[in-house]
Scaffold this motif. Structure first.
Motif, short mmCIF file in Angstrom:
data_model
loop_
_atom_site.label_atom_id
_atom_site.label_comp_id
_atom_site.label_asym_id
_atom_site.label_seq_id
_atom_site.Cartn_x
_atom_site.Cartn_y
_atom_site.Cartn_z
N ARG A 1 -3.86 -7.26 -9.75
CA ARG A 1 -3.74 -6.60 -8.45
C ARG A 1 -4.78 -5.48 -8.30
O ARG A 1 -5.44 -5.36 -7.26
CB ARG A 1 -2.34 -6.04 -8.29
CG ARG A 1 -2.10 -5.37 -6.92
CD ARG A 1 -0.72 -4.77 -6.79
NE ARG A 1 -0.54 -3.60 -7.64
CZ ARG A 1 0.17 -3.58 -8.76
NH1 ARG A 1 0.77 -4.68 -9.19
NH2 ARG A 1 0.29 -2.48 -9.47
N LYS A 2 -4.93 -4.69 -9.35
CA LYS A 2 -5.90 -3.58 -9.31
C LYS A 2 -7.33 -4.10 -9.23
O LYS A 2 -8.17 -3.51 -8.56
CB LYS A 2 -5.71 -2.69 -10.54
CG LYS A 2 -4.39 -1.95 -10.55
CD LYS A 2 -4.16 -1.22 -11.87
CE LYS A 2 -2.81 -0.53 -11.91
NZ LYS A 2 -2.53 0.11 -13.21
N SER B 1 1.20 -15.85 -8.78
CA SER B 1 1.54 -14.73 -9.65
C SER B 1 1.62 -15.10 -11.12
O SER B 1 1.61 -14.21 -11.97
CB SER B 1 2.86 -14.09 -9.21
OG SER B 1 3.91 -15.04 -9.23
N THR C 1 3.94 -8.79 -16.50
CA THR C 1 3.91 -7.75 -15.48
C THR C 1 2.65 -6.90 -15.61
O THR C 1 2.01 -6.56 -14.61
CB THR C 1 5.16 -6.85 -15.59
OG1 THR C 1 6.33 -7.66 -15.43
CG2 THR C 1 5.14 -5.77 -14.51
N ALA C 2 2.27 -6.56 -16.86
CA ALA C 2 1.07 -5.76 -17.08
C ALA C 2 -0.18 -6.52 -16.64
O ALA C 2 -1.10 -5.95 -16.02
CB ALA C 2 0.97 -5.37 -18.56
N ASP D 1 1.33 -4.36 -3.66
CA ASP D 1 1.52 -3.00 -4.16
C ASP D 1 2.30 -2.96 -5.47
O ASP D 1 2.36 -1.93 -6.13
CB ASP D 1 2.27 -2.14 -3.13
CG ASP D 1 1.45 -1.93 -1.87
OD1 ASP D 1 0.33 -1.41 -1.98
OD2 ASP D 1 1.92 -2.29 -0.77
N GLY D 2 2.93 -4.08 -5.86
CA GLY D 2 3.73 -4.13 -7.07
C GLY D 2 4.91 -5.06 -6.88
O GLY D 2 5.25 -5.42 -5.75
N ASP E 1 -0.33 -6.57 -12.87
CA ASP E 1 -0.80 -5.27 -12.39
C ASP E 1 -2.31 -5.17 -12.50
O ASP E 1 -2.98 -4.68 -11.59
CB ASP E 1 -0.15 -4.14 -13.19
CG ASP E 1 1.31 -3.94 -12.85
OD1 ASP E 1 1.75 -4.44 -11.80
OD2 ASP E 1 2.02 -3.27 -13.64
N ASP E 2 -2.86 -5.64 -13.62
CA ASP E 2 -4.32 -5.61 -13.81
C ASP E 2 -5.02 -6.46 -12.76
O ASP E 2 -6.06 -6.08 -12.22
CB ASP E 2 -4.68 -6.11 -15.21
CG ASP E 2 -4.30 -5.13 -16.31
OD1 ASP E 2 -4.08 -3.94 -15.99
OD2 ASP E 2 -4.24 -5.55 -17.48
N GLY F 1 3.83 -9.13 -6.07
CA GLY F 1 3.17 -8.49 -7.18
C GLY F 1 1.69 -8.26 -6.99
O GLY F 1 1.07 -7.47 -7.70
#
Length: 227
Positions: free
Chosen positions: A144-145, A76, A137-138, A48-49, A141-142, A45
């Protein structure tokens, strides 16, 4: 990779599959040499996701006869101090699965017996609830970005300092950690002169970068890259 492909038959290599083509490239060799791979899936995660990070692993698992896969939720979720994860066993017959589970249970009992379940319950609660899972998950994602953005900004700041060293590793590498190639002398200089602490092999934690410390990190990195 040279060491991997020179590995003798019927051994257990530790494998970290980062991309789908890694799984495709390794599979023929693993099958031919009858290797029993132990796959480390530690940062799902954060590359890339969630699905993208295990694309290569799924190809690999669908092609080999048997394998171990160790998944960690330490980073994670994070529940690092709870040491929470899962061991997935892939076997080619149900009978072998039963035997492998029995051995895994014996090893687990001898190493940790009855460990606390706090971390496992947290992870299970989140994954079993659709709303909580979507929130998690959201947030992942934040994160990771944000890590990717910190890598990009650090690289740009070092390029602005006209550092001659190739800085592609900062943005080519993904997830939390980066191998800088710093020597032990450079690591000691960072620690003594700039108060920046890295692993002795030069590995840095990109997740530790923030807007508040990027300038300080840039100053220290630029200085040691000129040594």
């Amino acid at each position: 990779m040279t060491q991997f492909f020179s590995m003798p038959a019927v051994t257990t290599p530790l494998v970290w599959i980062c991309q789908s083509n890694n799984g495709q490239n390794l599979t023929p060799f693993v099958v031919d040499r009858k290797l029993l791979p132990f796959v480390d899936c530690a940062c799902q995660g954060l590359g890339d996701g969630m699905e993208e990070d295990v694309a290569g692993l799924c190809i690999f698992a669908g092609s080999v006869r048997e394998m171990f896969n160790a998944s960690s939720f330490s980073k994670s979720f994070p529940v690092y101090r709870e040491r929470t994860g899962a061991l997935t066993l892939v076997t080619h017959t149900p009978e072998h699965l039963g035997q492998a589970q029995a051995v895994a249970g014996t090893v687990t009992r001898s190493s940790s017996s009855m460990p606390p379940s706090h971390g496992a319950r947290i992870v299970a609660t989140v994954l079993d609830d659709a709303e909580l899972r979507a929130d998690w998950t959201a947030e992942l994602d934040d994160m990771r970005k944000r890590i990717a953005l910190m890598r990009q900004i650090l690289r740009q700041k070092l390029e602005d300092r006209q550092v001659a060293q190739d800085l592609a590793f900062l943005t080519d590498q993904k997830r939390m950690f980066s191998y800088t190639g710093f020597t032990e002398k450079q690591v000691e200089t960072l620690r003594a002169d700039f108060g920046i602490y890295t692993a002795r092999d030069g590995r840095i934690d990109a997740a530790g970068l923030s807007e508040a410390n990027l300038d300080a990190a840039t100053e220290g990195f630029a200085a040691v890259m000129r040594i």
